[in-house]
Design an enzyme around this catalytic site. Structure first.
Site, PDB file in Angstrom:
ATOM      1  N   CYS A 129      -4.327  17.748 -63.461  1.00 57.41           N
ATOM      2  CA  CYS A 129      -3.572  18.404 -62.392  1.00 57.41           C
ATOM      3  C   CYS A 129      -3.700  19.917 -62.554  1.00 57.41           C
ATOM      4  O   CYS A 129      -3.216  20.492 -63.546  1.00 57.41           O
ATOM      5  CB  CYS A 129      -2.109  17.970 -62.444  1.00 57.41           C
ATOM      6  SG  CYS A 129      -1.034  18.850 -61.287  1.00 57.41           S
ATOM      7  N   CYS A 132      -0.264  21.649 -62.600  1.00 65.68           N
ATOM      8  CA  CYS A 132       0.418  21.486 -63.887  1.00 65.68           C
ATOM      9  C   CYS A 132      -0.124  22.479 -64.916  1.00 65.68           C
ATOM     10  O   CYS A 132       0.636  23.077 -65.684  1.00 65.68           O
ATOM     11  CB  CYS A 132       0.248  20.057 -64.393  1.00 65.68           C
ATOM     12  SG  CYS A 132       0.857  18.776 -63.274  1.00 65.68           S
TER      13      CYS A 132
END
Length: 287
Positions: A129, A132
């Site tokens: 991600c 993230c």
């Protein structure tokens, strides 16, 4: 260089394309490459076929030792040592003492219940991600400035089935918990909307006390984890206690219904009956 190798009984044949530097104690890059790939054939394997699983291999060579008196290079046995360096993952960088990664569903449940009145933030992330990864350094800075807050990291790739049971389908995702209040809030934010995270932290870290034992995960979440066959998590729901019946309801239930009631007839005394008869007679005579 070739003389040094022959004196140490190294049966190496240097091909024409290998260049050896004439400077004492130095070996050109092409020579190092030749020695590493011909003396150690296992290094030619790809990272997927080798036993190092993609870890970086740094070859270190030593062909001679410099004499401290004369400064000349003395022949010694050629040595090669392999240094296997483990590359640090991005979610492991900048980790603070109040941050740790969850290993299982049971670990998550126990961590929330053992936190007491401390605010616990569950950080759901994924190695692939991009949001993230961009947000991680700021989360580490916030954790450093709030040592009393516990940060729990949940790797979505390793615990995908558990995240599905907890209805976590968007990343990065955060859930705040505290004491007997249980879950305080849950939301998703990115590096651009990190103010949402800071506002929630400022709101829920204010001094307050919640009576009762910590709740942690909700009852429906615990039941969902227990019913997930991919997880080794067992949960026995608490028996539902019947609510006590109020005293007024008990009294009302004991009273008879109006259909069963028997009302007594009006009571008339003897004197009253005589008086009424006299009034009737006198009325008839007057007519």
């Amino acid at each position: 260089m070739a003389k040094l190798l022959n004196n140490n009984h190294l049966l190496l044949s240097t091909p024409p394309h290998v260049r050896v530097s004439a400077s004492p104690g130095r070996t050109s890059f092409s020579a190092l490459r030749f020695l590493s790939f011909n003396c150690f054939p296992s290094l030619q394997q790809s990272s997927s076929d080798s036993d190092f699983h993609g870890q970086r291999i740094v070859p270190q060579f030593q062909f001679g030792v410099k004499n401290p008196r004369t400064g000349s290079l003395q022949a010694s046995s050629a040595q090669m040592s392999l240094t296997i360096g483990k590359a640090q993952k991005w979610w492991e960088k900048g980790i603070q003492p109040n941050m740790r990664e969850i290993s299982s569903a049971q670990d998550l449940v126990d961590s929330l219940l053992s936190a007491g009145e401390k605010v616990v933030i569950v950080d759901f992330f994924s190695p692939g991600c991009g949001g993230c990864r961009a947000l991680h350094p700021k989360i580490c800075q916030i954790a450093e400035m709030n040592p009393d807050v516990q940060f729990l990291q949940v790797n979505h790739e390793e615990h995908k089935s558990m995240c599905y049971s907890l209805n976590v389908h968007v990343l990065p995702f955060f859930r705040f918990y505290r004491g007997a209040h249980g879950r305080l809030c849950s939301f998703s934010c990115t590096n651009a909307t990190v103010k949402k995270f800071k506002d929630a932290l400022a709101k829920h870290t204010t001094d307050r006390c919640s009576l009762g034992p910590p709740k942690g995960l909700e009852e429906k979440e615990l039941l969902a984890l227990a019913s997930n066959k991919d997880l080794s998590f067992n949960y026995t729901p608490n028996p539902v206690q019947p609510s006590p019946t109020p005293a007024l309801e008990i009294i009302a239930a004991l009273q008879p219904t109006p259909s069963n009631l028997e009302f007594p007839l009006p009571y008339t005394s003897k004197a009253t009956e005589d008086t009424q008869q006299q009034k009737v007679l006198s009325t008839n005579i007057g007519r």
